[in-house]
Design an enzyme around this catalytic site. Structure first.
Site, PDB file in Angstrom:
ATOM      1  N   SER A  78       0.695  -1.081  -0.073  1.00 17.51           N
ATOM      2  CA  SER A  78       0.148  -0.107  -0.136  1.00 17.51           C
ATOM      3  C   SER A  78       0.801   1.225  -0.136  1.00 17.51           C
ATOM      4  O   SER A  78       2.028   1.220   0.642  1.00 17.51           O
ATOM      5  CB  SER A  78      -0.969  -0.094   1.197  1.00 17.51           C
ATOM      6  OG  SER A  78      -1.807  -1.267   1.336  1.00 17.51           O
TER       7      SER A  78
HETATM    8  N1  SAH Z   1      -0.481  -4.154   3.636  1.00 16.82           N
HETATM    9  C1  SAH Z   1       0.499  -5.106   3.105  1.00 16.82           C
HETATM   10  C2  SAH Z   1      -0.226  -6.185   1.793  1.00 16.82           C
HETATM   11  C3  SAH Z   1      -1.002  -5.308   1.043  1.00 16.82           C
HETATM   12  S1  SAH Z   1      -1.419  -6.632  -0.461  1.00 16.82           S
HETATM   13  C4  SAH Z   1       1.477  -4.203   2.474  1.00 16.82           C
HETATM   14  O1  SAH Z   1       1.270  -3.137   2.267  1.00 16.82           O
HETATM   15  O2  SAH Z   1       2.477  -4.813   2.170  1.00 16.82           O
HETATM   16  C5  SAH Z   1      -2.719  -7.726   0.732  1.00 16.82           C
HETATM   17  C6  SAH Z   1      -2.221  -8.769   1.417  1.00 16.82           C
HETATM   18  O3  SAH Z   1      -3.309  -9.878   1.883  1.00 16.82           O
HETATM   19  C7  SAH Z   1      -1.282  -9.798   0.484  1.00 16.82           C
HETATM   20  O4  SAH Z   1      -0.347 -10.046   0.980  1.00 16.82           O
HETATM   21  C8  SAH Z   1      -2.328 -11.012   0.465  1.00 16.82           C
HETATM   22  O5  SAH Z   1      -1.598 -12.308   0.402  1.00 16.82           O
HETATM   23  C9  SAH Z   1      -2.963 -11.140   1.669  1.00 16.82           C
HETATM   24  N2  SAH Z   1      -4.275 -11.991   1.958  1.00 16.82           N
HETATM   25  C10 SAH Z   1      -5.301 -11.738   0.860  1.00 16.82           C
HETATM   26  N3  SAH Z   1      -6.238 -12.486   1.565  1.00 16.82           N
HETATM   27  C11 SAH Z   1      -5.856 -12.935   2.547  1.00 16.82           C
HETATM   28  C12 SAH Z   1      -6.603 -13.551   3.629  1.00 16.82           C
HETATM   29  N4  SAH Z   1      -7.954 -14.296   3.485  1.00 16.82           N
HETATM   30  N5  SAH Z   1      -6.161 -13.836   4.860  1.00 16.82           N
HETATM   31  C13 SAH Z   1      -4.715 -13.311   5.137  1.00 16.82           C
HETATM   32  N6  SAH Z   1      -4.126 -12.442   4.075  1.00 16.82           N
HETATM   33  C14 SAH Z   1      -4.700 -12.172   3.083  1.00 16.82           C
END
Ligand code: SAH
Length: 210
Positions: free
Chosen positions: A60
């Site tokens: 993000s």
């Molecule tokens: N806030 C983080 C990631 C953003 S992307 C950053 O800024 O780096 C969204 C993340 O959510 C990804 O890593 C993805 O693998 C995770 N994600 C998606 N569905 C999910 C779920 N059901 N449970 C846990 N994580 C999940």
């Protein structure tokens, strides 16, 4: 390019973009964001853009992290916070300086490993990472003062609403009718109150683990 001065410029931009919470701004002025992005992208770590994280996921932008943290904090001290979607761990790290304990769930094992390395390097210790499907949350740790989702869902997952303390706030991107908005969901004694905020772009919240 990874200096305190570059971070200060980022914070001035966040202020100009309307972030008002001085605590959030102070934490982001200190936290080394370049640790959390791949080395090849480190020179862009303080620009206000989302960056690729690998595995088709995105980190993000600073503004999104600041906005979600500000909304979740609402100017009060936070005890336990739950984050769904650890990714690289930067949002987790910012939360760690604002809440007493941060619990963060990620469905991709490789990202849990990456986040663990990043958080260690950043000197963050009050964070508990779990590999699992965030839809279930962590009922054994609940209730939480705040819950943040960093992946878009069609609605606030029921189990997570149940784990929110009365007076607690959930901040999440909701995808509806082809558009995504940040939503603020407050749990009150009488039920939940939902408010639609800024338009955003997030990857989808997926079921199961990978
Ligand atoms: N806030 C983080 C990631 C953003 S992307 C950053 O800024 O780096 C969204 C993340 O959510 C990804 O890593 C993805 O693998 C995770 N994600 C998606 N569905 C999910 C779920 N059901 N449970 C846990 N994580 C999940």
């Amino acid at each position: 390019m990874t200096s305190a001065r570059t971070r200060m410029r980022m914070v001035e931009r966040l202020r100009a973009q309307g972030i008002r919470d001085e605590k959030v701004l102070a934490v982001m002025a200190e936290m080394p964001r370049h640790i959390f992005v791949d080395e090849a992208l480190a020179s862009r770590a303080y620009e206000d853009i989302a960056l690729p994280l690998g595995f088709g996921q995105t980190i993000s932008s600073p503004h999104t992290v600041a906005r979600m943290t500000e909304l979740a904090r609402n100017g009060r001290p936070l005890g336990k916070v739950l984050e769904i979607g650890t990714g690289c761990g930067y949002q987790t790290a910012v939360l760690s300086r604002i809440a007493r304990q941060v619990y963060s769930m990620e469905r991709l094992a490789a990202l849990i490993r990456k986040a663990r390395r990043n958080l260690r390097e950043a000197g963050v210790t009050n964070v508990h990472l779990r590999h699992g499907d965030g839809h279930a949350g962590m009922p054994e740790v609940a209730p939480f003062d705040a819950v943040i989702l960093t992946a878009a869902a069609p609605r606030a997952p029921e189990a997570l609403l149940e784990q929110l303390d009365v007076g607690g706030r959930m901040v999440l991107p909701i995808a509806r009718n082809g558009a995504q908005h940040l939503f603020l969901v407050e749990r009150t004694a009488g039920g939940v109150v939902e408010r639609r905020m800024d338009p955003v772009v997030f990857v989808p919240l997926l079921p199961g683990v990978g």
